[in-house]
Motif scaffolding. Structure first.
Motif, PDB file in Angstrom:
ATOM      1  N   VAL A  66      10.694  10.492  -2.124  1.00 16.17           N
ATOM      2  CA  VAL A  66       9.648   9.611  -1.595  1.00 16.17           C
ATOM      3  C   VAL A  66       9.987   9.081  -0.206  1.00 16.17           C
ATOM      4  O   VAL A  66       9.131   9.061   0.695  1.00 16.17           O
ATOM      5  N   ASP A  67      11.232   8.662   0.008  1.00 14.41           N
ATOM      6  CA  ASP A  67      11.609   8.115   1.316  1.00 14.41           C
ATOM      7  C   ASP A  67      11.449   9.156   2.421  1.00 14.41           C
ATOM      8  O   ASP A  67      10.961   8.851   3.520  1.00 14.41           O
ATOM      9  N   SER A  70       7.806   9.560   3.220  1.00 12.27           N
ATOM     10  CA  SER A  70       7.296   8.451   4.028  1.00 12.27           C
ATOM     11  C   SER A  70       7.629   8.663   5.492  1.00 12.27           C
ATOM     12  O   SER A  70       6.788   8.442   6.378  1.00 12.27           O
ATOM     13  N   SER A 304      -1.046   5.402  -4.411  1.00 12.51           N
ATOM     14  CA  SER A 304       0.099   5.974  -3.711  1.00 12.51           C
ATOM     15  C   SER A 304       1.310   5.090  -3.964  1.00 12.51           C
ATOM     16  O   SER A 304       1.202   3.870  -4.010  1.00 12.51           O
ATOM     17  N   ASN A 306       3.993   5.209  -1.907  1.00 10.72           N
ATOM     18  CA  ASN A 306       4.674   4.918  -0.644  1.00 10.72           C
ATOM     19  C   ASN A 306       3.759   4.366   0.444  1.00 10.72           C
ATOM     20  O   ASN A 306       4.243   3.939   1.495  1.00 10.72           O
ATOM     21  N   TYR A 356       5.885   0.729   5.879  1.00  9.49           N
ATOM     22  CA  TYR A 356       4.850   1.634   6.385  1.00  9.49           C
ATOM     23  C   TYR A 356       3.457   1.028   6.243  1.00  9.49           C
ATOM     24  O   TYR A 356       3.229   0.141   5.414  1.00  9.49           O
TER      25      TYR A 356
END
Length: 386
Positions: A66-67, A70, A304, A306, A356
């Motif tokens: 995930v990171d 992003s 979502s 993220n 974000y």
């Protein structure tokens, strides 16, 4: 044309939602715009350059980087609640299995095969070793009252259990969905001290990792029964094994078996079957597909992990969709680019989620050159015009 890649078998009721005049869907799609998967791991996978979205047909996203997504402006969706009923039903089964020694009794019954007319008498002889207790009237503590936890709590209350619930992040909507029979407590300590059964339905976070450890177990009732249909790492395996051996715990039922707990007396290990129902797989596939379609075609984000939920209806000439860092001044620069290009912002929504943010502008005017200029803003990660 958008290319959709499937990394697992996804129910046709979901993939059939992709209009084949706009999408190709296959397991080996070249340069995918979006990926749909269930449990396949993407951690060793090189993310395609044109990838815009990932749809996890399920709730957990620990199999997705995930990171990294992003950082690259890739939206990661999950499908919260779509498999909730399937997990709820198996959790209730877990409470019953923890109470009645059913699995061990079934295993011994299999050994009677071939005994012929002796079987009825042998059954009567062995059943005394498998006495249990009923769940009616017992105290159940539900830790985590999200989509699944709330259903577990309500079902257990309907079965006659005295249910206690804990969730520090309980939403207003979540609270309204709970049975009036549930007793909400302000700390897990109250659940540890008072409950005969504990159901783990919390998300795995740095704060909840190994929350069931030796210290926590020491606060619980002797012979407590714990069911874990959430995540393996919520539990310290060593502490559970020790408690089962010394009588501090009567049974541990988990849908996330590890090598450490498999075969341990008092452990009922289920091979991650919580969401393995036809209905759950269909619901997850449909939800994931719809979310990806809405994002690719309309720029809207729902569910979502993220990025924030942002959704506006297109009423002007184009929608400018920008994923960017959650930093001061970026939004002002984006709107200035639109204004300097002769565009008029008819509607706009901008939200952030941790580091974000996602901004969508519904713009009247020409889109020529707008995306390239916005991409040049420091802190902007990706720009799309739909």
């Amino acid at each position: 044309m958008y290319n959709i890649q499937t990394l697992n078998k996804i129910a046709a009721c979901g993939t059939d939602l992709f209009d084949r005049s706009k999408y190709t869907v296959s397991s080996d799609s070249a340069d995918p715009s979006a990926i749909i998967l269930r449990s396949a791991s993407m951690h060793e996978m090189e993310l395609p350059a044109g990838l815009l979205a990932i749809g996890r047909a399920g709730a957990g996203t620990n199999n997705i980087p995930v990171d990294k997504c992003s950082e690259k402006g890739i939206v990661v969706f999950n499908t919260p609640g779509a498999n909730a009923n399937g997990v709820k039903e198996l959790t209730i089964a877990g409470l019953l299995l923890a109470s009645r020694k059913v699995t061990a009794a079934i295993d011994e019954c299999k050994t009677l095969k071939g005994k012929g007319d002796e079987v009825p008498a042998l059954v009567e002889k062995i059943k005394g070793a498998y006495g249990g207790q009923e769940i009616k009237g017992k105290k159940l503590g539900v830790i985590g009252l999200g989509a699944i936890g709330a259903l577990v709590a309500n079902a257990a209350a309907d079965l006659g259990m005295e249910v206690y619930g804990f969730d520090p992040f309980l939403s207003v909507g979540g609270a309204l969905s709970l049975s009036r029979k549930l007793k909400y407590v302000k700390s897990v300590k109250e659940i540890y001290e008072d409950c005969d059964y504990i159901s783990l339905n919390a998300p795995l976070t740095p704060e909840t990792k190994k929350m069931i450890n030796a210290e926590a177990i020491s606060q619980m009732k002797k012979n407590v029964r714990i069911v874990n249909f959430a995540r393996a790492d919520l539990v310290d395996d060593t502490a559970v094994i020790d408690a089962l051996k010394n009588g501090g715990m009567a049974c541990y039922v988990t849908d996330f078996p590890t090598d450490a707990v498999i075969g341990v007396d008092g452990v009922i290990a289920i091979p991650h079957l919580g969401a393995s129902t036809e209905e759950s797989e269909d619901n997850c596939a449909v939800m994931a597909s719809n979310q990806i379609i809405d994002y690719l075609e309309n720029g809207n984000i729902t569910n979502s992990v993220n990025l924030p939920n942002v959704s506006i209806t297109k009423s002007a000439d184009f929608k400018l969709c920008v994923i960017h860092k959650n930093a001061d001044g970026i939004l002002t620069q984006i709107t200035k680019v639109v204004a300097d290009s002769g565009g008029n912002i008819e509607n706009m929504e901008s939200k952030s989620k941790k580091d974000y943010a996602y901004t969508v502008l519904d713009v009247k005017g020409s889109s020529d050159g707008v995306a390239d200029k916005v991409k040049g803003i420091d802190g902007v990660i990706s720009v799309r015009i739909v």
